[in-house]
Design a protein around this motif. Sequence first.
Motif, PDB file in Angstrom:
ATOM      1  N   MET A 103     -20.355  -5.647  63.508  1.00 40.22           N
ATOM      2  CA  MET A 103     -20.893  -4.493  64.311  1.00 40.22           C
ATOM      3  C   MET A 103     -19.674  -3.294  63.997  1.00 40.22           C
ATOM      4  O   MET A 103     -20.112  -2.313  63.880  1.00 40.22           O
ATOM      5  CB  MET A 103     -20.374  -4.830  65.884  1.00 40.22           C
ATOM      6  N   CYS A 134     -24.663  -9.036  75.043  1.00 43.46           N
ATOM      7  CA  CYS A 134     -23.829  -7.472  75.496  1.00 43.46           C
ATOM      8  C   CYS A 134     -22.368  -7.871  76.018  1.00 43.46           C
ATOM      9  O   CYS A 134     -21.665  -6.798  75.889  1.00 43.46           O
ATOM     10  CB  CYS A 134     -24.822  -7.200  76.439  1.00 43.46           C
ATOM     11  N   CYS A 150     -18.874  -6.983  74.382  1.00 44.35           N
ATOM     12  CA  CYS A 150     -18.143  -5.515  74.490  1.00 44.35           C
ATOM     13  C   CYS A 150     -17.861  -5.224  75.959  1.00 44.35           C
ATOM     14  O   CYS A 150     -17.001  -4.910  76.496  1.00 44.35           O
ATOM     15  CB  CYS A 150     -19.147  -4.379  73.846  1.00 44.35           C
ATOM     16  N   GLU A 153     -31.403  -6.195  78.926  1.00 42.38           N
ATOM     17  CA  GLU A 153     -32.404  -5.231  78.599  1.00 42.38           C
ATOM     18  C   GLU A 153     -33.644  -5.086  79.513  1.00 42.38           C
ATOM     19  O   GLU A 153     -34.754  -4.444  79.493  1.00 42.38           O
ATOM     20  CB  GLU A 153     -32.762  -5.311  77.092  1.00 42.38           C
ATOM     21  N   ILE A 198     -32.623  -0.046  75.456  1.00 44.54           N
ATOM     22  CA  ILE A 198     -31.449  -0.484  74.389  1.00 44.54           C
ATOM     23  C   ILE A 198     -32.668  -1.420  73.427  1.00 44.54           C
ATOM     24  O   ILE A 198     -32.859  -2.454  73.829  1.00 44.54           O
ATOM     25  CB  ILE A 198     -30.250  -1.243  74.997  1.00 44.54           C
ATOM     26  N   LYS A 220     -31.559  -1.672  69.989  1.00 44.25           N
ATOM     27  CA  LYS A 220     -30.893  -2.205  68.567  1.00 44.25           C
ATOM     28  C   LYS A 220     -29.261  -2.113  69.153  1.00 44.25           C
ATOM     29  O   LYS A 220     -28.568  -1.405  70.164  1.00 44.25           O
ATOM     30  CB  LYS A 220     -30.991  -0.950  67.552  1.00 44.25           C
ATOM     31  N   ILE A 221     -28.584  -2.772  68.340  1.00 42.48           N
ATOM     32  CA  ILE A 221     -27.009  -2.896  68.365  1.00 42.48           C
ATOM     33  C   ILE A 221     -26.473  -2.407  67.312  1.00 42.48           C
ATOM     34  O   ILE A 221     -26.700  -2.825  66.222  1.00 42.48           O
ATOM     35  CB  ILE A 221     -26.681  -4.351  68.825  1.00 42.48           C
ATOM     36  N   PRO A 222     -25.463  -1.416  67.285  1.00 38.64           N
ATOM     37  CA  PRO A 222     -24.981  -0.579  68.422  1.00 38.64           C
ATOM     38  C   PRO A 222     -25.821   0.085  69.049  1.00 38.64           C
ATOM     39  O   PRO A 222     -26.629   0.721  68.220  1.00 38.64           O
ATOM     40  CB  PRO A 222     -23.721   0.099  67.583  1.00 38.64           C
ATOM     41  N   HIS A 223     -25.887   0.241  70.240  1.00 44.69           N
ATOM     42  CA  HIS A 223     -26.858   1.072  70.867  1.00 44.69           C
ATOM     43  C   HIS A 223     -26.445   2.580  71.072  1.00 44.69           C
ATOM     44  O   HIS A 223     -25.090   2.852  71.203  1.00 44.69           O
ATOM     45  CB  HIS A 223     -27.636   0.600  72.068  1.00 44.69           C
TER      46      HIS A 223
END
Lengths: 289, 350
Positions: free
Chosen positions: A265, B35, B38, B74, B80, B82-85
């Motif tokens: 990430m 999620c 983070c 979600e 949201i 995609k990651i990173p969003h």
Amino acid sequence: MKNIFYKLYVVAFMCLTVWFIVIIWNVTFHHVIEEYENRKELEEVATIKEQKKREAEKTKFERIILQSEERVKHYLGYRVIEEQRIEGHFHHIGFDIGPDNRSYCIRCHGDMPHDKVRDLRAFLNMHAFFIACQTCHVKTEGRGPRVYKWYDRKTGELVPSPVLTYRAGTYNAKIIQIENTGVGEPQRVDSQERIDFASEFKEREKELSEAQKSKAKKMIHEIVSKQPSICEDCHQRESPLLPLHELGYPRDRIDSILSTEVVGMVKKYTEFYMPRMLHPGEQNKENEK
Amino acid sequence: MSLKRAARLYIVGFIFIVLNFYPSKNLFSADVGNCLLCHKYPGLSRIDEQGKMKLLYVNEDIFNISVHLKVKCEGCHTDIKKIPHDPVNKVDCLVECHIVEPSSEQKFSHKDVDNYVKKSVHAALDKYGMPKKFKEDLPTCKNCHDEPLYRPLSFFKQVRPGISEAALGRCRVCHKKEDFIIRFYNHVTTRLHRTRNPINIAEVCARCHDDPLLVERHNLGTRAVFSYGETFHGKAARFLDERVPDCLDCHVNTGESVHQMLSHKDSAAITYRENKYLACSNIECHPGTSQQFASYKVHAEFNLDQSPVQYYFTLFFIILTGGTLLPLMAIIFLDLIRRLFPDAVIPRRR
């Protein structure tokens, strides 16, 4: 002996009487005074309204400050959750983190100082919660091996690692770098001398000329590196900047921090956003366009 | 079977039971997208462009005792992908989440709640569809609701509130999934009583109804929660008594949604002059009471301007109580001083 016990009994009874007096006062005459003050308050509503308009900026400041002061208790019957109430925040916080009394940086830059890079600011603020500003913004290369310690947010004293005691990120402590100046014992980057200098500047700022202010600011920021440490300096397996094991992180937490998930990430962020972080001015220009 | 073999079998069996039935925290989590990787960090926050603090932290422990524990992130934060969003949009509480409503087998949403609110005194539009005066003062979902938390009840012996292990034991006879059992128990028992303590309800209402500026703007005539606090009901609520009525008990028609709160000018409202006694005469409160019982000024403040009769009446009792008890206490105190210093004398001036 009997006399002493008798005297103690009388004193205890006196305390009880005073306690009763306070209670009776509160539920009777104090109530009348309270009503009078409330009535006055309502009469002043119109005045307050006007004042609020005039002090719009101040109100904004108060809103930010006071919203973190309001506390709520949720009575679940079998459990009471007490927490700060932040207006508009849906999810529960459920615990308290005291202010960082040691950091002199946040006295000017605030508790959430990162706001330039839109996509990264929350992440950087998250790290600032348990990593002292100097750990990323001060580089002490060429002065021997880097040493990092935990310090208590409240007392500022160095403390043992809180990692195993608390949930991830909820420590009441921060990581600070220990600097080897070459003279005497190694000392904390946030030394008392630097704190005193910054505090005195803050106190006497108003009486200083512009040139004096610039000079003082330069001296305070003298140790700040132009290129702060970036995410990949720590989130990498080869030679992470922070010695996580020495800082008390257990194997599984280190694996998680350096896992493909996190490192991946970070890479995605680096790819998309990091170049802008290294040239903060460009972000604003882009927004302006 | 040898003793050794039997012991081995027991150990394997024990490990199997522990792995399958132990109520691990992860069993409850709806965090499929990870999620919390983070968002478990409390420092994840920023000050937005309007100067408002945005805390992006989710306390997993508390989330797991909330009514939304099975809703994926979600499910509410629908933008949201995609990651990173990117920075997310404000959550629309009326969105259809992935939960299926069991009676209709349709996707669940809070649209019905919105329909009730639209008909209520808190609607932003009037009956002609025009925006009401000071529309910005009227509440939206998050003004009254933070994450709703389960308040499970124990029915066995009623020694303590919370989850009854004895009841769960019965559930386990037929149902095998521990997270289902606990969630179902929590859901049903929470709905069987107040979802919030009366004092918590009053605090929510007070944010608007005790704001003197708002009270003045909307010409409400009283600070509703302050005056509630002056009554027997309010005082008992302050001691966390759950048997006393809170705001919702008297302001919502029995059996209707609390979101359907009507103006006291509406003849269908329970707070309408002729209907008020219905709230009091509820079987759980004061059954059989007459209209006259509820004709008193419920939200009278101890305020000379607003309710002079109540003010002087209360003042009389305050003077009577304080005027009697305070001198009595003072006499007792002086007597105790004498007992403490029996020979003390104040020297006379010459």
